[in-house]
Structure formats: structure tokens, C-alpha cells
Write an enzyme that holds these catalytic residues in place. Sequence first.
Site, mmCIF file in Angstrom:
data_model
loop_
_atom_site.group_PDB
_atom_site.id
_atom_site.type_symbol
_atom_site.label_atom_id
_atom_site.label_comp_id
_atom_site.label_asym_id
_atom_site.label_seq_id
_atom_site.Cartn_x
_atom_site.Cartn_y
_atom_site.Cartn_z
ATOM 1 N N LYS A 269 28.389 83.444 -43.508
ATOM 2 C CA LYS A 269 28.476 82.034 -43.518
ATOM 3 C C LYS A 269 27.742 81.182 -42.507
ATOM 4 O O LYS A 269 27.204 81.960 -41.645
ATOM 5 C CB LYS A 269 30.061 81.740 -43.443
ATOM 6 C CG LYS A 269 30.859 82.238 -44.588
ATOM 7 C CD LYS A 269 30.406 82.105 -45.885
ATOM 8 C CE LYS A 269 31.198 82.512 -47.113
ATOM 9 N NZ LYS A 269 31.186 83.942 -47.313
HETATM 10 C C1 LIG Z 1 32.920 79.971 -52.099
HETATM 11 C C2 LIG Z 1 33.761 81.003 -51.389
HETATM 12 N N1 LIG Z 1 35.064 80.844 -51.111
HETATM 13 C C3 LIG Z 1 35.885 81.494 -50.407
HETATM 14 C C4 LIG Z 1 35.215 82.617 -49.723
HETATM 15 C C5 LIG Z 1 35.836 83.622 -49.032
HETATM 16 O O1 LIG Z 1 35.963 83.657 -47.612
HETATM 17 P P1 LIG Z 1 36.105 84.972 -46.945
HETATM 18 O O2 LIG Z 1 35.134 86.026 -47.328
HETATM 19 O O3 LIG Z 1 36.124 84.739 -45.485
HETATM 20 O O4 LIG Z 1 37.523 85.614 -47.244
HETATM 21 C C6 LIG Z 1 33.845 82.915 -50.017
HETATM 22 C C7 LIG Z 1 33.139 83.771 -49.245
HETATM 23 O O5 LIG Z 1 33.367 84.882 -49.040
HETATM 24 C C8 LIG Z 1 33.297 82.120 -50.596
HETATM 25 O O6 LIG Z 1 31.808 82.037 -50.734
#
Ligand SMILES: Cc1ncc(COP(=O)(O)O)c(C=O)c1O
Length: 415
Positions: free
Chosen positions: A202
Site C-alpha cells: 500500500k
Molecule cells: C481494495 C482492498 N481492500 C481491502 C484490502 C485489505 O487490506 P489488508 O491486506 O491490509 O487486510 C486490500 C489489500 O490488501 C485491498 O486492496
Amino acid sequence: MTLAADGGTPVRTRPLPSGKGAEVLGPQERTAVLRVLDRGALFRYYGPVPPEEVAAFEDEVAAFSGEGCRAVAVSSGTAALRTALAALGVGAGDEVVVPACTFVASVNAVVLAGAMPVFAEVDDTLCLSAESVRSVLTSRTAAVMPVHLDNGQADLDALLAVTGPAGVAVVEDTAQSMGATLHGRRLGTIGDVGAFSLQLDKNITAGEGGIVVTRDERLALRAAAFQDQGGHFLTQHGAGRDHAPDPFVGDNLRLTEIAGAIARVQLARLDGLLDAMRTAKAAILTAAGPLPGVTMRRYPDPVGEGGSGIGMLLATPELAARFAAALCAEGVPAGAPYGGQPVYATPAVMQQRTAAMKGHPWHVPGVMAYAMGMCPQTEDLLARCVRVGVSPAYTPADVDDVATALAKVADAVLR
Ligand SMILES: Cc1ncc(COP(=O)(O)O)c(C=O)c1O
């Protein structure tokens, strides 16, 4: 010039940088981690000395987000989505509208809340189409979850014009777009609640981590309670945990102090990272020149998008596949988001499988809610989409190579 895919010399053989905040982890992050270890304060609510990193990070995110914003740090972006839905009270019997193009975490959060994901089309922004949302709203719709894909904005003006009169909450999945703006406002602060991720890929990272942002005091308190067992704890000393006035069953989705300390350093870098990506992207597109036959992904606010991707729509899926393969052969990774597949093609989603299977309203034996073809516009756009990433760590030589590869491949494949 012969394409590398046809036996020619590739533009580049060294891998391009692909990370964002992860590319610039350095001495400041190291110092921040050591500060936490040296103090022995690893846990965000109490310990031998008062913890300070996660609380400070929350204050800094709130200030970064804009007037009146509150932030609650959690353990991941998925946790942030779950916490946001819990704060809103979304659960069994509710429907949540999710774009057909997103990472599976958006869907998982809805299912884990006990609610039913309903898919809507994306448009040429590659984000939720307000018109499609309008067509799937029902009396059971509790929330709509626009996903700001790859630092580009969902058209929230159009979307809020649909959700507002319907009285439906908006949860902005801003996992991929922290810091990007829409008409000067940070994404994730425009709907009712925003959810952000600090995962490795990210804009900024703490390895793992997430944040919930809202201007609504009640939602912020409920979010803070949900991520700490629902506000039941009575065990604090030092800096205390907030007690929810009406505790409910929650989860442990707490961010650690070490992650909080890293995240603070990264947050201070965020606007600089976005500037670097925007500058590199503009330079690539200028140097590559016109790409005939390519339609660029639309941004509702081109100035505010974060610059992490060049999203291109080709005339046919076959052309898109050839274009992407030729770019890869030149040493520039390219491809359709999510392999060109809508999120409902994910086997667990398509088959509506949960860990327990029994009793979840999503799993009604013999009733399958989803099928390929249910969001044909999204399936078509994804099949014709080629994305090239842009990193804030690109050097002028990297920019040059990506531009050269784009121009070379466009000339050979699209002429
Ligand atoms: C669009 C989107 N939503 C939610 C997430 C979830 O984030 P995390 O991996 O930190 O749980 C991600 C990425 O991994 C994502 O790209």
C-alpha cells in the site's frame, strides 16, 4: 524495432522497483522501532510505561484527513473494513453493495459481518458505477462500499447522489488510495467511514495494519470498542482503554506499538510519495507520446489521483493480452487488475463458502446467488484493461525505460 516478445532486445532486464512506502523504509523507521523496544511498550493500551505510538498515529491520521476527522488504528485493512461495518451496525439480514472489481477482502469483510455482498458494475473509472448501484439497491441495503482502486477515485459525487436520498451508508474502501484526493478532499473522508490498509503493497506500510476514519463521533467510539473486544475491558492501567458505554461482542483487531511507530514515519512521507508517483507517471506519459487505440482509465479528478498506475483500456481482450505480454517481455510488468477476473469469480465467493457453512445467511443450500456474466460491463472492462504500475522509487532512467517500452509496444501491437 523488433519486440522482445518476437526475439528482439528487451528495453530493460533489471527489475523495476514496484513498492511504494515499502521502497523507502530506512533509518527513521528503524529508529522508531528501536524507540518502542527500548521503552518496552509493545502493547497499545498498557504496559510498564504508557504507550504512545498508536495513539499518536491516530491523532496524526485524523489531522492528515481533515477538519473533524477521527481515526481508529487496527491490525489490517480487512480489519478496518470489518470495524467500519461493525461501527455502522451492519449484520445479518443486511445487503452491502460491493464493486465487481476489487480485492477479495472487500467481499470477505461483508460476509464476515454476516451480511450479503451484492455486486454492482464498475465503469470506465474502474470503480463503482452510481447508476449500477441505483439498480441494485433494495430495502435491505445497509451500506455501499466504493473501492478507490489503485489510487484512483470512485465518482463519489454521483454515488452520494444515489445513496444520500436512499439513506444508505457509504464505507469507502481506501486500502489502495490513502492520501489521494477528490476535489481537494482526502479519499476515505467523504462517505460515512473510510477504511485504509498499511499492508506491504500500500501507499504507506507498517508490514500490516489498518485505519478507520470517520467524522461521526458515535461511529468512532463504536469502532474503537469493536477492535478491542467490544469495549469490555476493565484491566487498564497507564494510558487507559476507552470503555464503550454499551459494550457489545467485539474482536481483537488491535495494532501493535511497533507497527504504529513505523506507520507514523511512513505517514509523514505519504504526500511526498504521492507527489513522486504523480510526477513519474506524468513524465512517462509525456515521454511515451500518444498511444493510439488506447483509452486511458477515467479519473473523476485527475489532479487528485495518486499516480500509482497507468490504467489502459484496449479495444479487445485479445489485443489487451498481446499488449500486456509484449510489455512484460520488454521488462515492464503489465497485466489486467486481478487477472482480468471480477471478484465474484474467486472460488470461495462464487461458491459462497464460509469457514462454518452452517447458518450463514450467505449460504443457503442449493441457492447460488452469483454467476459469471452478472456484471457484464465489469467483465468486459477488466478483460480489456492493461495496468502498468508506477513506483515513487522510479529513477529518471526507470521512467525512460517504461516510456520507451510503452511507445515501442504500442507502435508494434496497436499500429
Ligand atoms: C481494495 C482492498 N481492500 C481491502 C484490502 C485489505 O487490506 P489488508 O491486506 O491490509 O487486510 C486490500 C489489500 O490488501 C485491498 O486492496
